[in-house]
Design a protein around this motif. Structure first.
Motif, mmCIF file in Angstrom:
data_model
loop_
_atom_site.group_PDB
_atom_site.id
_atom_site.type_symbol
_atom_site.label_atom_id
_atom_site.label_comp_id
_atom_site.label_asym_id
_atom_site.label_seq_id
_atom_site.Cartn_x
_atom_site.Cartn_y
_atom_site.Cartn_z
ATOM 1 N N ARG A 18 0.849 -1.196 0.000
ATOM 2 C CA ARG A 18 0.000 0.000 0.000
ATOM 3 C C ARG A 18 0.881 1.241 0.000
ATOM 4 N NH1 ARG A 18 -5.363 0.808 1.894
ATOM 5 N NH2 ARG A 18 -5.379 -1.373 2.585
ATOM 6 N N THR A 19 0.464 2.261 -0.747
ATOM 7 C CA THR A 19 1.175 3.538 -0.735
ATOM 8 C C THR A 19 0.153 4.669 -0.771
ATOM 9 O OG1 THR A 19 1.358 3.884 -3.140
ATOM 10 C CG2 THR A 19 3.046 2.505 -2.098
ATOM 11 N N SER A 20 0.538 5.804 -0.204
ATOM 12 C CA SER A 20 -0.290 7.006 -0.310
ATOM 13 C C SER A 20 0.602 8.221 -0.141
ATOM 14 C CB SER A 20 -1.415 7.011 0.737
ATOM 15 O OG SER A 20 -0.876 6.943 2.045
ATOM 16 N N ARG A 27 5.886 10.081 1.082
ATOM 17 C CA ARG A 27 5.002 8.971 0.747
ATOM 18 C C ARG A 27 4.888 8.037 1.946
ATOM 19 N NH1 ARG A 27 6.985 5.860 -4.256
ATOM 20 N NH2 ARG A 27 6.505 7.846 -5.252
ATOM 21 N N ILE A 28 3.650 7.642 2.281
ATOM 22 C CA ILE A 28 3.419 6.641 3.317
ATOM 23 C C ILE A 28 3.436 5.263 2.674
ATOM 24 C CG2 ILE A 28 1.825 5.766 5.062
ATOM 25 C CD1 ILE A 28 0.754 8.603 5.356
ATOM 26 N N ILE A 29 4.224 4.366 3.240
ATOM 27 C CA ILE A 29 4.415 3.032 2.677
ATOM 28 C C ILE A 29 3.969 1.981 3.696
ATOM 29 C CG2 ILE A 29 6.081 1.406 1.690
ATOM 30 C CD1 ILE A 29 5.829 3.952 0.059
ATOM 31 N N THR A 30 3.227 0.994 3.228
ATOM 32 C CA THR A 30 2.889 -0.165 4.052
ATOM 33 C C THR A 30 3.553 -1.391 3.453
ATOM 34 O OG1 THR A 30 0.743 0.779 4.664
ATOM 35 C CG2 THR A 30 1.040 -1.588 4.991
ATOM 36 N N LEU A 31 4.352 -2.068 4.276
ATOM 37 C CA LEU A 31 5.044 -3.270 3.832
ATOM 38 C C LEU A 31 4.618 -4.459 4.679
ATOM 39 C CD1 LEU A 31 7.692 -0.945 4.317
ATOM 40 C CD2 LEU A 31 8.444 -2.437 2.461
ATOM 41 N N ILE A 32 4.672 -5.630 4.066
ATOM 42 C CA ILE A 32 4.571 -6.880 4.811
ATOM 43 C C ILE A 32 5.965 -7.463 4.891
ATOM 44 C CG2 ILE A 32 3.697 -9.241 4.776
ATOM 45 C CD1 ILE A 32 1.148 -8.201 3.567
ATOM 46 N N THR A 33 6.411 -7.736 6.111
ATOM 47 C CA THR A 33 7.765 -8.222 6.339
ATOM 48 C C THR A 33 7.713 -9.585 7.031
ATOM 49 O OG1 THR A 33 8.027 -7.281 8.563
ATOM 50 C CG2 THR A 33 8.465 -5.820 6.681
ATOM 51 N N PRO A 34 8.769 -10.380 6.940
ATOM 52 C CA PRO A 34 8.734 -11.721 7.543
ATOM 53 C C PRO A 34 8.821 -11.741 9.058
ATOM 54 C CG PRO A 34 10.862 -11.307 6.517
ATOM 55 C CD PRO A 34 9.982 -10.158 6.141
ATOM 56 N N VAL A 35 9.529 -10.796 9.662
ATOM 57 C CA VAL A 35 9.779 -10.815 11.105
ATOM 58 C C VAL A 35 8.958 -9.767 11.849
ATOM 59 C CG1 VAL A 35 11.538 -10.519 12.894
ATOM 60 C CG2 VAL A 35 12.103 -11.716 10.768
ATOM 61 N N HIS A 36 8.720 -8.618 11.247
ATOM 62 C CA HIS A 36 8.061 -7.510 11.930
ATOM 63 C C HIS A 36 6.602 -7.341 11.517
ATOM 64 C CE1 HIS A 36 11.984 -6.185 13.482
ATOM 65 N NE2 HIS A 36 12.447 -6.481 12.275
ATOM 66 N N GLY A 37 6.075 -8.267 10.747
ATOM 67 C CA GLY A 37 4.684 -8.162 10.323
ATOM 68 C C GLY A 37 4.471 -6.962 9.419
ATOM 69 N N VAL A 39 4.633 -3.221 8.512
ATOM 70 C CA VAL A 39 5.432 -2.047 8.859
ATOM 71 C C VAL A 39 4.894 -0.866 8.053
ATOM 72 C CG1 VAL A 39 7.696 -0.949 8.712
ATOM 73 C CG2 VAL A 39 7.513 -3.349 9.421
ATOM 74 N N ARG A 40 4.503 0.185 8.756
ATOM 75 C CA ARG A 40 4.025 1.407 8.101
ATOM 76 C C ARG A 40 5.004 2.525 8.410
ATOM 77 N NH1 ARG A 40 -0.850 -0.992 9.990
ATOM 78 N NH2 ARG A 40 -2.259 -1.487 8.258
ATOM 79 N N GLY A 41 5.422 3.214 7.354
ATOM 80 C CA GLY A 41 6.409 4.265 7.567
ATOM 81 C C GLY A 41 6.352 5.340 6.510
ATOM 82 N N VAL A 42 7.124 6.371 6.722
ATOM 83 C CA VAL A 42 7.187 7.508 5.807
ATOM 84 C C VAL A 42 8.537 7.521 5.113
ATOM 85 C CG1 VAL A 42 7.155 10.020 5.598
ATOM 86 C CG2 VAL A 42 5.614 8.885 7.216
ATOM 87 N N THR A 72 4.828 6.660 16.083
ATOM 88 C CA THR A 72 3.748 6.696 15.085
ATOM 89 C C THR A 72 4.234 6.009 13.816
ATOM 90 O OG1 THR A 72 4.471 8.939 14.455
ATOM 91 C CG2 THR A 72 2.687 8.755 16.061
ATOM 92 N N LEU A 73 4.315 6.757 12.743
ATOM 93 C CA LEU A 73 4.830 6.184 11.502
ATOM 94 C C LEU A 73 6.349 6.100 11.558
ATOM 95 C CD1 LEU A 73 2.602 8.057 8.891
ATOM 96 C CD2 LEU A 73 2.514 5.622 9.431
ATOM 97 N N HIS A 74 6.905 4.965 11.197
ATOM 98 C CA HIS A 74 8.352 4.791 11.213
ATOM 99 C C HIS A 74 8.996 5.582 10.068
ATOM 100 C CE1 HIS A 74 7.385 1.926 14.171
ATOM 101 N NE2 HIS A 74 7.239 0.857 13.402
ATOM 102 N N GLY A 75 10.287 5.731 10.144
ATOM 103 C CA GLY A 75 11.026 6.375 9.068
ATOM 104 C C GLY A 75 11.672 5.329 8.169
ATOM 105 N N LEU A 76 11.500 5.466 6.868
ATOM 106 C CA LEU A 76 12.040 4.513 5.904
ATOM 107 C C LEU A 76 13.128 5.181 5.072
ATOM 108 C CD1 LEU A 76 8.692 2.939 4.596
ATOM 109 C CD2 LEU A 76 10.069 2.245 6.566
ATOM 110 N N SER A 77 14.230 4.466 4.885
ATOM 111 C CA SER A 77 15.338 5.019 4.105
ATOM 112 C C SER A 77 16.174 3.875 3.530
ATOM 113 C CB SER A 77 16.209 5.932 4.975
ATOM 114 O OG SER A 77 16.774 5.194 6.057
#
Length: 273
Positions: A18-20, A27-37, A39-42, A72-77
Motif C-alpha cells: 500500500r502507498t499514499s 510517501r506513506i508506505i505499508t510493507l509486509i515483512t517476515p519478522v516484523h509483520g 510495517v508502516r512508515g514515511v 507513530t509512523l516509522h522512518g524509511l530510508s
C-alpha cells in the motif's frame, strides 16, 4: 528521572502492499515483512525527482529497506529493489490479481507479528503470477493456503453439521461453520449455503495438500472455478468479517475482452484503496 528510549533501527526485506501521498513530497508506505509483520512508515522526499528511495518503494515490489522505529509512523530510508515484478506491473490482469493477494496478506497480518510462512507464500505467489498461464488456480491456491496458515482451514472430509464422513457426491458449503455440509443435512435456518459439486470438492482437497507448482498446472472447468471462487471468498469474508476492495477491480479486469492494457498504477495509488 527516566531517559528517553533510543529509536531502534533495523533493515528488513518486505513487499510493498500500500502507498499514499503525504504532504508535497513524502510517501506513506505499508510493507509486509517476515519478522516484523506489517510495517508502516514515511519515506521522506520519495516523490521528488532524483529520490534515492522513491523508485524502489512502489506497489508490489520486493525491497530491502532501513526502518527507524518511532511511536507513530516509522522512518524509511536506504531502500533497494530485490524483485520489481515487472511482469505483474506491465499486465493489467496479473496486476489486479497481485493487488488482490497483497490486500489479503495485509488483512491477515498484524504489526510486530512475525509470520514468515505468510511472507514466503506472498512472494511465491507473486513470482508464480508473473509467469503462469493458469492464474485462476494460483489465486485459489493462495486463498486456501492463507486460510490454512491462519488457522481457518476448511473442513473438507466430514460434514460440519453431523460430523459424519462425507460420501463422494455433490454437497454444500457453509462459511459460517467453516466446511462442507452433507446435502441431506441442511442446517435449519442456514440460508447462505453454497453448492459444492463432487469435482469442486476434489479440487478443494487437492488445493489443501498440494504445492504452488502443482496448482499451476491443474485445470478446472468454468463451473468448478466459479464454485471455488465463491466458496473460498465466502470463507475469507467470514474470517475477516468484511469483503476486499480489490475484488471488484480484479473481477472487472477479468471480464474485459482483453487484458493487454498496461496498469495505471501510479506511485501514489494503493492496492487496497
Amino acid at each position: 528521572m527516566t531517559s528517553k528510549r533510543r529509536p531502534v533501527t533495523y533493515t528488513t526485506d518486505g513487499v510493498v502492499v500500500r502507498t499514499s501521498n503525504l504532504g508535497e513530497a513524502d510517501r506513506i508506505i505499508t510493507l509486509i515483512t517476515p519478522v516484523h509483520g506489517i510495517v508502516r512508515g514515511v519515506a521522506k522526499a520519495a516523490r521528488k525527482p532524483g529520490s534515492k528511495v522513491g523508485g524502489h518503494l512502489d506497489l508490489l515490489k520486493h525491497v530491502s529497506v532501513s526502518v527507524r522505529e518511532t511511536r507513530t509512523l516509522h522512518g524509511l530510508s536506504q531502500a533497494s529493489t530485490l524483485n520489481g515484478f515487472r511482469g505483474l506491473r506491465d499486465d493489467l490482469d496479473r496486476f489486479s490479481r497481485a493487488s488482490y493477494i497483497s490486500e489479503m496478506s495485509e488483512r491477515f497480518s498484524v504489526e510486530n507479528g512475525a509470520n514468515q510462512p505468510l511472507f514466503r507464500l506472498l512472494l511465491d505467489t507473486l513470482e508464480s503470477l508473473e509467469v503462469t498461464t493458469n492464474p485462476e488456480m494460483i489465486i485459489h491456491f493462495f486463498e486456501m493456503r492463507l486460510l490454512q496458515l491462519s488457522g481457518f482451514s476448511p473442513e473438507l472430509s466430514r460434514c460440519v453439521e453431523t460430523g459424519v464422513d462425507l460420501e463422494p457426491a455433490n454437497h454444500l458449503y457453509s462459511a459460517d461453520r467453516g466446511g462442507l455440509v452433507n446435502s441431506d443435512a441442511r442446517p435449519v435456518g442456514e440460508s447462505a449455503l453454497l453448492p459444492a459439486s463432487l469435482n469442486t470438492i476434489k479440487l478443494l482437497r487437492f488445493l489443501s495438500r498440494t504445492d504452488i507448482a502443482q496448482a499451476g498446472v491443474m485445470k478446472a472447468g468454468e463451473d468448478e472455478n466459479r464454485q471455488l471462487s465463491r466458496i473460498l471468498r465466502a470463507q475469507i469474508h467470514h474470517v475477516l468479517d468484511r469483503g476486499l476492495r480489490s475484488e471488484a477491480f480484479m473481477d472487472e479486469v477479468r471480464t474485459r475482452p482483453s487484458h493487454n492494457d498496461e496498469p495505471k498504477a501510479s506511485s501514489g495509488s494503493s492496492s487496497g484503496n
